[in-house]
Design an enzyme around this catalytic site. Structure first.
Site, short mmCIF file in Angstrom:
data_model
loop_
_atom_site.label_atom_id
_atom_site.label_comp_id
_atom_site.label_asym_id
_atom_site.label_seq_id
_atom_site.Cartn_x
_atom_site.Cartn_y
_atom_site.Cartn_z
N ARG A 1 0.71 -1.05 -0.01
CA ARG A 1 -0.16 -0.06 0.08
C ARG A 1 0.92 1.15 0.07
O ARG A 1 2.15 1.41 0.66
CB ARG A 1 -0.78 0.13 1.17
N GLU B 1 -3.99 7.52 -5.82
CA GLU B 1 -4.19 7.02 -7.05
C GLU B 1 -5.42 7.00 -7.89
O GLU B 1 -6.37 7.32 -6.97
CB GLU B 1 -4.11 5.25 -6.87
N HIS C 1 -0.70 0.21 -10.09
CA HIS C 1 -1.28 -0.74 -9.19
C HIS C 1 -1.90 -1.95 -9.84
O HIS C 1 -2.97 -2.11 -9.92
CB HIS C 1 -2.55 -0.08 -8.39
C1 DGY Z 1 -5.41 -5.99 -3.25
O1 DGY Z 1 -5.74 -6.68 -3.83
O2 DGY Z 1 -5.47 -5.24 -2.16
C2 DGY Z 1 -4.33 -5.58 -4.27
O3 DGY Z 1 -3.80 -4.38 -4.09
C3 DGY Z 1 -4.91 -5.28 -5.80
O4 DGY Z 1 -3.73 -5.37 -6.76
#
Ligand code: DGY
Length: 322
Positions: free
Chosen positions: A239, A268, A287
């Site tokens: 994250r 984002e 991402h």
């Molecule tokens: C999640 O599933 O939390 C991921 O960050 C998505 O790519």
């Protein structure tokens, strides 16, 4: 009477088809992420919610729900949901771990190879017309992976899978985790436990695999960048908020660390004028850690299974809290 479900954006056709057989389905079609005010009014009368990592399912939103039984997120991360409050309200929360473990570990390892071998940098160089001479002894020289020390922060499913990749490339892997894993598993994965401080000062590459919590918020900041080797690289597929981005820009500009590979950001989508986009010693991805065809299909399957179970009053396959 069919139960009502709401999706904050659309998902795979096969999943929608399945949902429409069972429920009254409404899909948010406007701006992404859905505005909080729209979500607040939509959540009032629904029985199930399908959401995504950028939706903010906070206390205020949950409080507005009158008949909600389940929140099913199309993600492994659930830091966007007030799971504690959902538990108090006896609302189930489902998420999608395991199915995206390989894809996300592959992404972290892909960023690692890209950084060490300067692949994206070379791509930018050619596109800008700056490839002037062929095959010079010192041109675009990268680094070997073998023999380098990879430091994994957070040895959960994804961290362990990344360790397997590193082992196959003859890297040395050290890790830091809340709990040390068993000696047998350490041996199998070829990893050694160490303190956080030792990990950041000894690693050639650090890969972050912790969730975003109060404890991990901005844990990678200038204080810690200064403890890293100035030849070290940082990789983040967890994250964005685990890293202090402003400090990272300074650390990269001033060569306090050598480079970074990032799939996640504080905000984002990232604006093209963000200072990180101006740097060469960095690889950026939008991402896409879990974004393979196979994995995303599996995530959709789990997301709807979790939702269906929650609506029936049962525990989702992968469930947080209640
Ligand atoms: C999640 O599933 O939390 C991921 O960050 C998505 O790519």
């Amino acid at each position: 009477m069919k139960e009502k479900i709401f999706l904050t954006r659309t998902i795979h056709d096969f999943a929608l088809k399945e949902l429409k057989k069972k429920f009254l389905v409404e899909i948010h079609k406007g701006k992404i992420p859905i505005p909080q005010s729209t979500l607040k009014s939509k959540i009032k009368k629904i029985n199930g919610l399908i959401c995504f990592p950028y939706d903010k399912i906070n206390k205020e939103i949950i409080q507005s729900a009158e008949n909600l039984k389940v929140i099913s997120t199309y993600s492994v991360g659930y830091d966007h949901i007030d799971t504690q409050f959902a538990k108090e309200k006896k609302i189930r929360v489902g998420y999608t771990p395991e199915v995206l473990t390989d894809a996300t570990a592959d992404m972290a390892f892909g960023l690692l190879i890209d950084l060490l071998r300067r692949i994206s940098e070379g791509d930018r160089l050619i596109r800008k017309g700056n490839w002037k001479q062929i095959y010079g002894a010192y041109d675009y020289v990268g680094l070997d992976l073998q023999g380098k020390t990879l430091g994994i922060v957070g040895l959960g499913r994804i961290g362990k899978t990344l360790a397997q990749r590193a082992k196959a490339f003859n890297m040395k892997t050290i890790y830091h985790n809340r709990k040390q894993i068993s000696k047998t598993e350490e041996k199998k994965l070829g990893v050694k436990y160490t303190t956080f401080d030792k990990l950041i000062s000894q690693s050639d590459i650090i890969s972050i695999h912790v969730p975003h919590t109060e404890e991990t918020n901005q844990m990678f900041n200038m204080k810690n960048f200064k403890k890293m080797k100035n030849t070290a690289f940082l990789i983040n597929t967890s994250r964005g908020k685990v890293v202090n981005e402003k400090d990272l820009v300074t650390a990269l500009k001033q060569k306090i660390i050598a480079g970074a590979g990032l799939d996640v950001f504080q905000i984002e989508p990232m604006n093209k004028n963000h200072p990180l986009t101006k740097l060469e010693n960095i690889v950026l991805a939008p991402h896409i850690g879990s974004s393979t065809k196979e994995t995303r299909n599996k995530m959709a399957e789990i997301t709807i299974k979790n939702l269906i179970l929650g609506i029936k009053g049962k525990k989702p396959i992968y469930s947080i809290g209640y």
